[in-house]
Design an enzyme around this catalytic site. Structure first.
Site, PDB file in Angstrom:
ATOM      1  N   ASP A  14      -0.110   2.222  -9.020  1.00 55.55           N
ATOM      2  CA  ASP A  14       0.309   0.881  -9.419  1.00 55.55           C
ATOM      3  C   ASP A  14       1.197   1.002 -10.543  1.00 55.55           C
ATOM      4  OD1 ASP A  14       0.352  -1.954  -9.451  1.00 55.55           O
ATOM      5  OD2 ASP A  14      -1.751  -2.015 -10.181  1.00 55.55           O
ATOM      6  N   ASP A 108       5.489  -2.735  -5.843  1.00 52.21           N
ATOM      7  CA  ASP A 108       5.040  -1.895  -7.287  1.00 52.21           C
ATOM      8  C   ASP A 108       3.554  -1.409  -6.949  1.00 52.21           C
ATOM      9  OD1 ASP A 108       3.533  -4.422  -7.026  1.00 52.21           O
ATOM     10  OD2 ASP A 108       3.370  -4.965  -9.193  1.00 52.21           O
ATOM     11  N   GLU A 109       3.248  -1.222  -5.847  1.00 56.34           N
ATOM     12  CA  GLU A 109       2.023  -0.500  -5.405  1.00 56.34           C
ATOM     13  C   GLU A 109       1.665  -0.113  -4.132  1.00 56.34           C
ATOM     14  OE1 GLU A 109      -1.919  -2.578  -5.648  1.00 56.34           O
ATOM     15  OE2 GLU A 109      -0.843  -4.478  -5.519  1.00 56.34           O
TER      16      GLU A 109
END
Length: 367
Positions: A14, A108-109
């Protein structure tokens, strides 16, 4: 009751305050300052906040006006999704150096299954450390990671040592960890569910574990079985590298409430145009159009229509949305409109995915 799953080595990576961190990376003048990405007006919405801004209570999905009141020094910058996608692609390439079993959740993860990885490294913890170091070297950004035997626990673990840290929950630590965990930290338990659990005496994982399956299903419906299993470390969902998009949509929150249908149609046209662009880029089409309306009193209504053919043109999407808009009389002025296209033509891809043999590897080494 589900059988105990075979253990995997799962990493949840993350990025730390991704959008805001990208803006601080590209503009040195923003570094060390409270930054919010998104709309700074009273009706705007914060998409992301830097850690400097979070100290003041600024969070994503917060109204811009409230964010400014919490942090008068807050600096708002506009979103730049092309730039975020560019860096996200660089990060994803690093993931593929270690495994092809990568399941992106957003820009983003992502989840990574490194049970049987390309480096032959038996330690998922060391792999996570390497990946975070490579991300820092290639992009200049920090990432956090959670490592455990399934996606559910890895997701929780990635938040423990943020920012720029990682946490491993090994097989022998799973049950004690979950039993001691505050129920609010369970991934998927929001404020409303947490309050409901408090009212029936569930404050920790151990409290949850004392409740029977029948009791939890009575109180929480289908989610009851999920809660019953995850607190026992059971979460069989594999990392799915070919996640099939089920819907695609866009919405707009207005600076001022609107009551004129003319203005609403103008906004819907802009939204339909954005959806058309994204559909063509993804090379998909859909049959079900859903109109989302949020009134000024925050009442939310949705209306849907399923066509007999696939569509992706702005004109057809807009005409269907207009039909849904006129379906019922407006109850109040409107603060948000959105359109979603579902029932996408991705079934052929889905079949290819489900034909793939699931890779499950027993843990033989230390985490």
């Amino acid at each position: 009751m589900e059988e105990e799953p075979k253990s995997r080595k799962i990493i949840h990576v993350d990025m730390d305050a991704f959008y805001a961190s990208v803006e601080q990376l590209d503009n040195p003048e923003l570094r060390g300052k409270p930054v919010a990405v998104g709309g700074g007006s009273e009706r705007g919405v914060v998409s992301a906040a830097s850690y400097e801004a979070r100290k003041y209570g600024v969070r994503s999905a917060m109204a811009g006006g409230l964010a400014r009141r919490l942090c008068p020094e807050l600096i708002f910058v506009k979103t730049r999704f092309d730039r975020y996608r560019e860096i996200s692609a660089q990060i994803r390439q690093i993931f593929y150096e270690y495994t092809d079993l990568v399941e992106p959740l957003s820009l983003d993860e992502a989840y990574l299954d490194v049970s049987d990885n390309k480096k032959g490294n038996p330690s998922a913890s060391l792999i996570a450390k390497e990946i975070r170091a490579k991300i820092k070297e290639k992009t200049g950004l920090n990432a956090s990671a959670g490592i455990s035997v399934n996606k559910f626990i890895a997701k929780i673990a990635s938040d423990i040592n943020k920012p720029n840290g990682q946490k491993t929950i090994g097989p022998e630590d799973v049950i004690p960890f979950l039993e001691a965990l505050d129920i609010r930290k369970f991934y998927g338990v929001g404020k409303v569910t947490a309050e409901k659990m408090y009212q029936i005496g569930i404050f920790t994982g151990n409290d949850l574990k004392t409740k029977s399956l029948e009791f939890l299903e009575e109180k929480f419906g289908k989610s009851g079985k999920h809660y019953y299993n995850v607190v026992r470390g059971i979460h069989n969902s594999p990392v799915k590298p070919d996640r099939i998009r089920k819907s695609l949509g866009a919405e707009r929150t207005f600076n001022e409430n609107i009551s004129s249908e003319v203005f609403m149609l103008e906004r819907l046209e802009n939204i339909a145009e954005e959806i058309e662009r994204r559909l063509k880029k993804s090379n998909v089409a859909g049959k079900t159009v859903t109109l989302k309306i949020k009134y000024s009193d925050f009442t939310l209504k949705t209306r849907s229509k399923t066509l007999s053919y696939y569509i992706r043109s702005k004109e057809v999407i807009l005409e269907t949305a207009k039909e849904l808009l006129y379906q019922e009389k407006m109850e109040n002025s409107v603060r948000l409109l959105g359109i979603t296209l579902a029932n996408l033509n991705t079934e052929d891809k889905k079949e290819r995915v489900t034909d793939k043999k699931e890779i499950v590897v027993q843990l033989k080494f230390e985490f």
